[in-house]
Scaffold this active site. Structure first.
Site, PDB file in Angstrom:
ATOM      1  N   GLU A 293      -9.211 -10.492  -7.828  1.00 55.68           N
ATOM      2  CA  GLU A 293      -8.300  -9.357  -7.671  1.00 55.68           C
ATOM      3  C   GLU A 293      -7.189  -9.373  -8.730  1.00 55.68           C
ATOM      4  OE1 GLU A 293      -7.239  -9.661  -3.501  1.00 55.68           O
ATOM      5  OE2 GLU A 293      -9.288  -9.194  -2.884  1.00 55.68           O
TER       6      GLU A 293
ATOM      7  N   ARG B  54       2.954  -7.160   9.125  1.00 52.58           N
ATOM      8  CA  ARG B  54       2.279  -6.077   9.867  1.00 52.58           C
ATOM      9  C   ARG B  54       2.774  -6.004  11.314  1.00 52.58           C
ATOM     10  NH1 ARG B  54      -3.687  -7.471   7.410  1.00 52.58           N
ATOM     11  NH2 ARG B  54      -3.650  -6.064   5.603  1.00 52.58           N
TER      12      ARG B  54
ATOM     13  N   ASN C 183      -1.881  -0.226   7.229  1.00 52.20           N
ATOM     14  CA  ASN C 183      -1.244  -1.497   7.640  1.00 52.20           C
ATOM     15  C   ASN C 183      -0.365  -2.090   6.535  1.00 52.20           C
ATOM     16  OD1 ASN C 183      -3.230  -2.396   5.948  1.00 52.20           O
ATOM     17  ND2 ASN C 183      -4.428  -3.442   7.510  1.00 52.20           N
TER      18      ASN C 183
ATOM     19  N   HIS D 228      -1.678  -5.590   1.422  1.00 50.97           N
ATOM     20  CA  HIS D 228      -2.919  -6.349   1.196  1.00 50.97           C
ATOM     21  C   HIS D 228      -2.560  -7.728   0.642  1.00 50.97           C
ATOM     22  CE1 HIS D 228      -6.832  -7.542  -0.390  1.00 50.97           C
ATOM     23  NE2 HIS D 228      -6.171  -7.938  -1.457  1.00 50.97           N
TER      24      HIS D 228
ATOM     25  N   LYS E 294       0.835  -1.205   0.000  1.00 56.23           N
ATOM     26  CA  LYS E 294       0.000   0.000   0.000  1.00 56.23           C
ATOM     27  C   LYS E 294       0.876   1.265   0.000  1.00 56.23           C
ATOM     28  CE  LYS E 294      -3.780  -2.463   2.371  1.00 56.23           C
ATOM     29  NZ  LYS E 294      -4.606  -2.515   3.609  1.00 56.23           N
TER      30      LYS E 294
ATOM     31  N   PHE F 262     -15.496   2.946   7.204  1.00 55.50           N
ATOM     32  CA  PHE F 262     -14.132   3.308   6.816  1.00 55.50           C
ATOM     33  C   PHE F 262     -13.895   3.243   5.301  1.00 55.50           C
ATOM     34  CE2 PHE F 262     -14.130  -1.196   8.150  1.00 55.50           C
ATOM     35  CZ  PHE F 262     -13.589  -1.833   7.032  1.00 55.50           C
TER      36      PHE F 262
HETATM   37  O1  CDP Z   1      -6.605  -6.295   4.770  1.00 57.52           O
HETATM   38  P1  CDP Z   1      -7.397  -7.324   5.539  1.00 57.52           P
HETATM   39  O2  CDP Z   1      -8.024  -8.370   4.647  1.00 57.52           O
HETATM   40  O3  CDP Z   1      -6.596  -7.902   6.679  1.00 57.52           O
HETATM   41  O4  CDP Z   1      -8.599  -6.538   6.261  1.00 57.52           O
HETATM   42  P2  CDP Z   1     -10.076  -6.134   5.785  1.00 57.52           P
HETATM   43  O5  CDP Z   1     -10.985  -6.391   6.926  1.00 57.52           O
HETATM   44  O6  CDP Z   1     -10.408  -6.771   4.463  1.00 57.52           O
HETATM   45  O7  CDP Z   1      -9.993  -4.560   5.604  1.00 57.52           O
HETATM   46  C1  CDP Z   1      -9.427  -3.970   4.447  1.00 57.52           C
HETATM   47  C2  CDP Z   1      -8.560  -2.809   4.866  1.00 57.52           C
HETATM   48  O8  CDP Z   1      -9.369  -1.753   5.381  1.00 57.52           O
HETATM   49  C3  CDP Z   1      -7.570  -3.119   6.001  1.00 57.52           C
HETATM   50  O9  CDP Z   1      -6.384  -3.761   5.545  1.00 57.52           O
HETATM   51  C4  CDP Z   1      -7.299  -1.718   6.545  1.00 57.52           C
HETATM   52  O10 CDP Z   1      -6.383  -1.003   5.713  1.00 57.52           O
HETATM   53  C5  CDP Z   1      -8.682  -1.059   6.412  1.00 57.52           C
HETATM   54  N1  CDP Z   1      -9.499  -1.121   7.648  1.00 57.52           N
HETATM   55  C6  CDP Z   1      -9.715   0.046   8.379  1.00 57.52           C
HETATM   56  O11 CDP Z   1      -9.204   1.109   8.008  1.00 57.52           O
HETATM   57  N2  CDP Z   1     -10.481   0.010   9.524  1.00 57.52           N
HETATM   58  C7  CDP Z   1     -11.058  -1.140   9.933  1.00 57.52           C
HETATM   59  N3  CDP Z   1     -11.806  -1.144  11.045  1.00 57.52           N
HETATM   60  C8  CDP Z   1     -10.855  -2.319   9.206  1.00 57.52           C
HETATM   61  C9  CDP Z   1     -10.067  -2.280   8.066  1.00 57.52           C
HETATM   62 MG    MG Z   2      -9.588  -8.230   3.263  1.00 52.50          MG
END
Ligand code: CDP
Ligand code: MG
Length: 132
Positions: A126, A102, A112, A115, A9, A57
């Site tokens: 994707e 992470r 974080n 992805h 990212k 978010f």
């Molecule tokens: O990336 P990952 O699959 O671990 O998490 P996700 O639940 O699919 O969320 C996508 C992305 O949204 C995360 O990697 C974070 O960058 C962001 N996020 C956030 O800003 N606030 C949250 N409460 C959850 C996710």
């Molecule tokens: Mg995800």
């Protein structure tokens, strides 16, 4: 052999962590089979995070991912989808274990740094979205 979509990212690129992250992927034994460094459009990122469109978010993550270049990659290897998710660690870097990308390199829930696709279906979708 399995293929997964990995994206460093904008914060990872800004913080010059591309080499560190690619090094970890290569040292694990995986192949980087396609890669491109570019600033993605809002349309692309909105489609990428379509599953989160109703979340509070959503706008924040679209702003974040489109603010600068990302390193988009196709990573290939045995069980690459699951193993990359393990190497990446929990979504919240404060909960991600030491030894994970992470856990070692990030501290913000939103920013974080990386992805990784979470299933075969996501990986296929994707990779098609980002590489055609
Ligand atoms: O990336 P990952 O699959 O671990 O998490 P996700 O639940 O699919 O969320 C996508 C992305 O949204 C995360 O990697 C974070 O960058 C962001 N996020 C956030 O800003 N606030 C949250 N409460 C959850 C996710
Ligand atoms: Mg995800």
């Amino acid at each position: 052999m399995e293929r997964t979509f990995i994206m460093i990212k904008p914060d990872g690129v800004e913080r010059k962590l591309v080499g560190e992250i690619i090094g970890r992927i290569e040292k694990k034994g995986f192949n980087i089979t396609r890669a491109k460094l570019f600033q993605p459009s809002r349309e692309l990122v909105e489609e990428h995070y379509i599953e989160h469109r109703e979340k509070p978010f959503f706008e924040e993550i679209v702003d974040y991912i489109t603010r600068g270049p990302v390193m988009a990659m196709e990573v290939e290897g045995e069980s690459a989808i699951e193993v990359m998710r393990q190497m990446i660690g929990s979504t919240d870097p404060k909960k991600a274990l030491p030894g994970t990308i992470r856990g070692d390199l990030a501290y913000s829930l939103t920013e974080n740094i990386i992805h990784g696709s979470d299933s075969k279906e996501s990986a296929e979708r994707e990779l098609k979205l980002w590489f055609g």
